[in-house]
Design an enzyme around this catalytic site. Structure first.
Site, PDB file in Angstrom:
ATOM      1  N   CYS A 292       3.004   3.654   0.249  1.00 19.15           N
ATOM      2  CA  CYS A 292       3.067   4.952  -0.419  1.00 19.15           C
ATOM      3  C   CYS A 292       2.636   4.709  -1.853  1.00 19.15           C
ATOM      4  O   CYS A 292       1.685   3.966  -2.087  1.00 19.15           O
ATOM      5  CB  CYS A 292       4.470   5.552  -0.313  1.00 19.15           C
ATOM      6  SG  CYS A 292       5.774   4.459  -0.921  1.00 19.15           S
TER       7      CYS A 292
ATOM      8  N   ARG B 152      -2.772  13.404  -3.414  1.00 22.31           N
ATOM      9  CA  ARG B 152      -2.787  12.064  -4.024  1.00 22.31           C
ATOM     10  C   ARG B 152      -3.565  11.093  -3.142  1.00 22.31           C
ATOM     11  O   ARG B 152      -4.330  10.262  -3.646  1.00 22.31           O
ATOM     12  CB  ARG B 152      -1.361  11.550  -4.244  1.00 22.31           C
ATOM     13  CG  ARG B 152      -0.634  12.212  -5.398  1.00 22.31           C
ATOM     14  CD  ARG B 152       0.671  11.513  -5.698  1.00 22.31           C
ATOM     15  NE  ARG B 152       0.465  10.174  -6.233  1.00 22.31           N
ATOM     16  CZ  ARG B 152       1.382   9.212  -6.239  1.00 22.31           C
ATOM     17  NH1 ARG B 152       2.584   9.447  -5.707  1.00 22.31           N
ATOM     18  NH2 ARG B 152       1.129   8.035  -6.762  1.00 22.31           N
TER      19      ARG B 152
END
Length: 285
Positions: A242, A182
């Site tokens: 995050c 990611r």
């Protein structure tokens, strides 16, 4: 003795009925699964708090702006949640989950954000509790609510907004807790764009755990792993993010446990940052 980062299952068992224990188990793909698992069997006396209902605020701000998938609630709202759980400034709190502290760390950080130091994460979570001989129960406990909302106290945790982060890019470490694929932009299952904030370094939150035990690595090992990411900067110069401000708290907990104190959370994280096409995006390692 007060616990402020991690607590072992044996220490929790020895503490008896003193701490308020909060189960934060959750599943992003099935938002009912965490509470269902708690109902099926939990540490005796533990309460349940839901990531989206209890540990997050509205996704849209007062001017219609997107604040991220799991923005922080208003402090007054969270103060009322703590009071409902019977948590006062004198309470030792223990947070736990079934996901390697992925969600327990969020509650740990939020209590520090409220000025509450006596909060620790059960190292190894529910699995560590049962491995140490602890029983699970389906009986629910009704907490005795505090007489008033949790009082205003000086925060023990710092945050930055998207604009503040944009102004400080390149002036201190920015650590991204998402999985490597990611971070690099190879996949993006949740947010509006793939990639990462320019200049960020990838520190996958699961790297804080021992793969064999599911518990946090020793403090000295964590310190040795985070120190190169800081370079010449102080821990207080580091910002953590995050996908939505949840697993970044895992890195904050790991650093605190390692004695690297004072770093900062960007609560909106990638979900907020990537929602504005005017903000820069990087891809690759």
């Amino acid at each position: 003795m007060s616990f402020t980062t991690l607590i072992t299952a044996d220490q929790l068992r020895a503490a008896g009925s003193g701490p308020v224990i909060v189960d934060t188990s959750f599943d992003l793909a099935d938002t009912n699964a965490g509470e269902a698992s708690w109902r099926e069997g939990h540490v005796p006396g533990s309460l349940y708090l839901h990531l989206e209902r209890d540990l997050s605020g509205p996704k849209t701000g007062p001017n219609g702006e997107f604040r991220g998938r799991h923005p922080l609630p208003e402090r007054s709202v969270f103060a009322a949640t703590l009071a409902r759980c019977g948590i006062t400034p004198r309470t030792q709190v223990v947070a736990l989950d079934r996901q390697g502290a992925m969600y327990a760390a969020r509650l740990w950080w939020m209590l520090r954000w409220m000025g509450h130091a006596e909060v620790a994460v059960l190292d190894g979570g529910v699995a560590a509790w049962t491995a140490a001989g602890g029983a699970l129960t389906t009986a629910t406990t009704q907490p005795t609510p505090a007489a008033a909302p949790y009082p205003e106290r000086a925060s023990l945790a710092r945050t930055v907004s998207a604009d503040e982060l944009a102004a400080r890019l390149g002036h201190g470490p920015l650590l991204d807790a998402r999985a490597g694929e990611r971070f690099r932009g190879e996949v993006e299952p949740l947010d509006s764009a793939a990639g990462h904030i320019p200049g960020a370094l990838n520190r996958f939150f699961k790297d804080n755990l021992d793969a064999a035990t599911g518990r946090f690595k020793p403090a000295a090992q964590l310190r040795a792993e985070f120190t190169p990411l800081l370079g010449t900067h102080r821990p207080a110069d580091a910002v953590h993010q995050c996908g939505s401000g949840v697993t970044a708290c895992h890195n904050l907990l790991a650093m605190e446990h390692a004695g690297l104190t004072g770093s900062v959370l960007y609560p909106g994280s990638w979900s907020e940052w990537s929602s504005d096409p005017s903000r820069p995006v990087a891809q690759g390692a």
